[in-house]
Design an enzyme around this catalytic site. Structure first.
Site, PDB file in Angstrom:
ATOM      1  N   CYS A  71       0.329  -1.443  -0.169  1.00  0.00           N
ATOM      2  CA  CYS A  71       0.548   0.003  -0.173  1.00  0.00           C
ATOM      3  C   CYS A  71       1.032   1.514   0.483  1.00  0.00           C
ATOM      4  CB  CYS A  71      -1.512  -0.282   1.029  1.00  0.00           C
ATOM      5  SG  CYS A  71      -1.989   1.546   1.505  1.00  0.00           S
ATOM      6  N   CYS A  75       0.508   4.870   6.786  1.00  0.00           N
ATOM      7  CA  CYS A  75       0.466   4.783   8.652  1.00  0.00           C
ATOM      8  C   CYS A  75       0.730   4.030   9.299  1.00  0.00           C
ATOM      9  CB  CYS A  75      -1.427   4.325   8.114  1.00  0.00           C
ATOM     10  SG  CYS A  75      -2.252   4.360   6.942  1.00  0.00           S
ATOM     11  N   CYS A  78       0.897   0.238   9.794  1.00  0.00           N
ATOM     12  CA  CYS A  78       0.364  -0.085   9.225  1.00  0.00           C
ATOM     13  C   CYS A  78       0.914  -1.952   9.236  1.00  0.00           C
ATOM     14  CB  CYS A  78      -0.995   0.202   8.737  1.00  0.00           C
ATOM     15  SG  CYS A  78      -1.644  -1.515   6.945  1.00  0.00           S
ATOM     16  N   CYS A 115     -16.691  -9.099   5.845  1.00  0.00           N
ATOM     17  CA  CYS A 115     -16.217  -7.834   5.538  1.00  0.00           C
ATOM     18  C   CYS A 115     -14.549  -7.649   4.410  1.00  0.00           C
ATOM     19  CB  CYS A 115     -15.529  -7.213   6.577  1.00  0.00           C
ATOM     20  SG  CYS A 115     -15.129  -5.837   7.107  1.00  0.00           S
ATOM     21  N   CYS A 146     -20.041  -6.372   4.274  1.00  0.00           N
ATOM     22  CA  CYS A 146     -19.381  -4.971   4.422  1.00  0.00           C
ATOM     23  C   CYS A 146     -17.856  -4.725   3.788  1.00  0.00           C
ATOM     24  CB  CYS A 146     -18.183  -5.128   6.022  1.00  0.00           C
ATOM     25  SG  CYS A 146     -17.406  -3.397   6.638  1.00  0.00           S
ATOM     26  N   CYS A 206     -18.770   1.587   8.991  1.00  0.00           N
ATOM     27  CA  CYS A 206     -18.727   1.320  10.170  1.00  0.00           C
ATOM     28  C   CYS A 206     -17.870   2.227  10.308  1.00  0.00           C
ATOM     29  CB  CYS A 206     -18.275   0.238   9.950  1.00  0.00           C
ATOM     30  SG  CYS A 206     -16.571  -0.838  10.971  1.00  0.00           S
ATOM     31  N   ARG A 278     -17.010  -2.604  18.027  1.00  0.00           N
ATOM     32  CA  ARG A 278     -16.433  -3.592  18.227  1.00  0.00           C
ATOM     33  C   ARG A 278     -15.404  -4.072  18.783  1.00  0.00           C
ATOM     34  NH1 ARG A 278     -16.842  -3.998  12.221  1.00  0.00           N
ATOM     35  NH2 ARG A 278     -18.583  -4.781  12.891  1.00  0.00           N
TER      36      ARG A 278
HETATM   37  N1  SAM Z   1      -6.512   0.467   3.244  1.00  0.00           N
HETATM   38  C1  SAM Z   1      -8.037   0.979   3.782  1.00  0.00           C
HETATM   39  C2  SAM Z   1      -7.940   2.122   5.052  1.00  0.00           C
HETATM   40  O1  SAM Z   1      -7.051   2.295   5.422  1.00  0.00           O
HETATM   41  O2  SAM Z   1      -8.811   2.369   4.955  1.00  0.00           O
HETATM   42  C3  SAM Z   1      -9.241   0.102   4.102  1.00  0.00           C
HETATM   43  C4  SAM Z   1      -7.719  -1.174   4.874  1.00  0.00           C
HETATM   44  S1  SAM Z   1      -7.056  -1.119   6.135  1.00  0.00           S
HETATM   45  C5  SAM Z   1      -5.749  -2.195   6.886  1.00  0.00           C
HETATM   46  C6  SAM Z   1      -8.004  -0.679   7.460  1.00  0.00           C
HETATM   47  C7  SAM Z   1      -7.713  -0.491   8.877  1.00  0.00           C
HETATM   48  O3  SAM Z   1      -7.041  -1.227   9.762  1.00  0.00           O
HETATM   49  C8  SAM Z   1      -7.415   1.281   9.587  1.00  0.00           C
HETATM   50  O4  SAM Z   1      -7.612   1.885   9.237  1.00  0.00           O
HETATM   51  C9  SAM Z   1      -6.670   0.496  10.572  1.00  0.00           C
HETATM   52  O5  SAM Z   1      -7.693   1.211  11.957  1.00  0.00           O
HETATM   53  C10 SAM Z   1      -6.554  -0.509  11.300  1.00  0.00           C
HETATM   54  N2  SAM Z   1      -5.304  -1.763  10.973  1.00  0.00           N
HETATM   55  C11 SAM Z   1      -4.518  -1.328  10.130  1.00  0.00           C
HETATM   56  N3  SAM Z   1      -3.138  -1.904  11.021  1.00  0.00           N
HETATM   57  C12 SAM Z   1      -3.716  -2.202  12.119  1.00  0.00           C
HETATM   58  C13 SAM Z   1      -2.834  -2.484  13.980  1.00  0.00           C
HETATM   59  N4  SAM Z   1      -1.723  -2.835  13.532  1.00  0.00           N
HETATM   60  N5  SAM Z   1      -3.592  -2.478  14.381  1.00  0.00           N
HETATM   61  C14 SAM Z   1      -4.819  -2.217  14.993  1.00  0.00           C
HETATM   62  N6  SAM Z   1      -5.673  -1.750  13.948  1.00  0.00           N
HETATM   63  C15 SAM Z   1      -5.051  -1.800  12.452  1.00  0.00           C
HETATM   64  C1  DTB Z   2     -11.295  -2.486  11.182  1.00  0.00           C
HETATM   65  O1  DTB Z   2     -11.561  -1.467  12.642  1.00  0.00           O
HETATM   66  N1  DTB Z   2      -9.873  -3.531  12.029  1.00  0.00           N
HETATM   67  C2  DTB Z   2     -10.177  -4.405  10.844  1.00  0.00           C
HETATM   68  C3  DTB Z   2     -10.587  -3.677  10.238  1.00  0.00           C
HETATM   69  N2  DTB Z   2     -11.514  -2.993  10.323  1.00  0.00           N
HETATM   70  C4  DTB Z   2     -10.682  -3.695   8.559  1.00  0.00           C
HETATM   71  C5  DTB Z   2      -8.542  -4.807  10.764  1.00  0.00           C
HETATM   72  C6  DTB Z   2      -7.655  -5.085  11.549  1.00  0.00           C
HETATM   73  C7  DTB Z   2      -6.126  -5.240  11.019  1.00  0.00           C
HETATM   74  C8  DTB Z   2      -5.042  -5.583  11.532  1.00  0.00           C
HETATM   75  C9  DTB Z   2      -3.945  -5.505  11.257  1.00  0.00           C
HETATM   76  C10 DTB Z   2      -3.708  -6.880  10.100  1.00  0.00           C
HETATM   77  O2  DTB Z   2      -4.767  -7.742  10.243  1.00  0.00           O
HETATM   78  O3  DTB Z   2      -3.040  -6.133   8.898  1.00  0.00           O
HETATM   79 FE1  SF4 Z   3      -2.798   1.018   3.244  1.00  0.00          FE
HETATM   80 FE2  SF4 Z   3      -2.534   0.099   5.894  1.00  0.00          FE
HETATM   81 FE3  SF4 Z   3      -3.025   2.875   5.699  1.00  0.00          FE
HETATM   82 FE4  SF4 Z   3      -4.791   0.550   4.733  1.00  0.00          FE
HETATM   83  S1  SF4 Z   3      -4.412   0.920   7.216  1.00  0.00           S
HETATM   84  S2  SF4 Z   3      -4.535   3.209   3.785  1.00  0.00           S
HETATM   85  S3  SF4 Z   3      -3.270  -0.694   4.361  1.00  0.00           S
HETATM   86  S4  SF4 Z   3      -1.608   1.738   5.499  1.00  0.00           S
END
Ligand code: SAM
Ligand code: DTB
Ligand code: SF4
Length: 333
Positions: A71, A75, A78, A115, A146, A206, A278
């Site tokens: 990606c 973030c 992430c 989802c 979702c 959500c 959640r």
């Molecule tokens: N890329 C899209 C976005 O960021 O909107 C959708 C997927 S993204 C992985 C969805 C959500 O996962 C993020 O907004 C964040 O709140 C959550 N997330 C990602 N990495 C995480 C982590 N290490 N621990 C907890 N939540 C995480």
């Molecule tokens: C949300 O609030 N938590 C989920 C879902 N929406 C998409 C994602 C959590 C991701 C945790 C890190 C991972 O597994 O990559």
């Molecule tokens: Fe990309 Fe992860 Fe950020 Fe979603 S949360 S925009 S997958 S870097």
């Protein structure tokens, strides 16, 4: 009611005064809820919870990563950002039939919502067309759908609505002030713009965030204030405990105290009485006692299935054992 925190002293008048649907929260009021004696806070939150929901039913959603890693966003939390070396193997968008097979498996195991998440900044038109096929096919199985695929334009949201999408997940992640410290490639306002497009298209929102990133209680309060002050409360609010993934800038973030996490759930329940709150990422590091306390405080939804997107989640059998111990049932939709 001019001041929610004053009104909740002494109990039980507090619980009568709380539980109204409000969109005008001030940070100080939210902080006063956070600062309540723990028992008062939990009693008030649980009372509001019981007023609007069956306290022994929990909604279960299963996640599926339909496009993993690489990606372009930065973030800090992430594992899927291309900027960090986290060991995630990038995978292109999944074939629709594979997604359907995963959805069938999730349904067979008891999930009611499926989802689908993609590691995109925003979907390209070609990708959205494929995602629309996924939504239609998953919905045809009788599951709630979702999606979380990044920023959306108004027209894209309308297309997803027409395809039958039930929920769109787009987290605001933290307070506007803290947001800038964890993501530089887009702004808090970008997130709000997408949420507006989703609401305008009449798709259920959500939206929630992550705690345990080193933010202050004021930031947690600011995040909940932003969510509750949206024109309509989100249908679901995921509260994620940061999963600290080696290689990400937040890998060494200081852990949040479990009781502060429970407080965050309780305050979310008080501020958004009819929302599904959640208990999301981070459950593998939570004791059964902590999760039980979160359910008492007003959490009534979980991610179910041994994987989140790229990280671990409790085994399904372990969750079912916990549900049995607590006398919880899976909520029908
Ligand atoms: N890329 C899209 C976005 O960021 O909107 C959708 C997927 S993204 C992985 C969805 C959500 O996962 C993020 O907004 C964040 O709140 C959550 N997330 C990602 N990495 C995480 C982590 N290490 N621990 C907890 N939540 C995480
Ligand atoms: C949300 O609030 N938590 C989920 C879902 N929406 C998409 C994602 C959590 C991701 C945790 C890190 C991972 O597994 O990559
Ligand atoms: Fe990309 Fe992860 Fe950020 Fe979603 S949360 S925009 S997958 S870097």
């Amino acid at each position: 009611m001019s001041d929610a925190a004053d009104a909740i002293k002494p109990l039980p008048d507090a619980t009568a005064a709380l539980g109204h649907i409000r969109h005008d929260w001030r940070t100080e009021e939210v902080l006063r809820l956070f600062a309540l004696p723990f028992n008062d806070l939990l009693f008030a939150a649980h009372s509001v919870h019981r007023k609007h929901f069956d306290p022994n039913a929990v909604q279960v959603s299963t996640l599926c990563s339909i496009k993993t890693g690489a990606c372009p966003e930065d973030c800090s939390y992430c594992p899927q950002s291309i900027r960090y070396d986290t060991g995630v193997t990038p995978e292109p968008i999944m074939e629709v039939q594979r997604v359907v097979a995963e959805a069938k498996r999730a349904k067979a195991r008891g999930a009611t919502r499926f989802c689908m998440g993609a590691a995109w900044r925003r979907p390209k038109e070609k990708d959205l067309a494929q995602v629309i096929e996924m939504v239609k096919a998953v919905k045809a199985l009788g599951l709630e759908t979702c999606l979380t695929v990044g920023m959306l334009e108004a027209e894209q949201a309308r297309q997803l609505k027409a395809a039958g999408l039930d929920y769109y997940n787009h987290n605001i992640d933290s307070s506007p002030e803290f947001y800038e410290k964890i993501i530089t490639t887009r702004t808090f306002q970008h997130r709000m713009d997408t949420l507006r497009h989703v609401m305008d298209a009449d798709i259920n929102v959500c939206s929630g965030g992550i705690v345990g990133m080193g933010e202050s209680r004021q930031d947690r309060a600011g995040m909940l204030r932003e969510l509750a002050n949206l024109p309509k409360h989100p249908g679901s609010v995921p509260i994620n405990m940061l999963v600290k993934v080696p290689g990400t800038p937040l890998a060494e973030a200081e852990a949040l105290e479990p009781l502060e996490f429970v407080r965050t759930i309780a305050v979310a329940r008080l501020m958004m009485p009819r929302t599904m709150v959640r208990l999301s990422a981070g459950r593998t590091d939570m004791s059964e006692e902590m999760q039980a306390m979160c359910f008492f405080a007003g959490a009534n939804s979980i991610f179910y299935g041994e994987k989140l997107l790229t990280t671990e989640n409790p085994e399904e059998s372990q969750d079912m054992r916990l549900f049995a111990k607590l006398g919880l049932r899976v909520m029908a939709h």
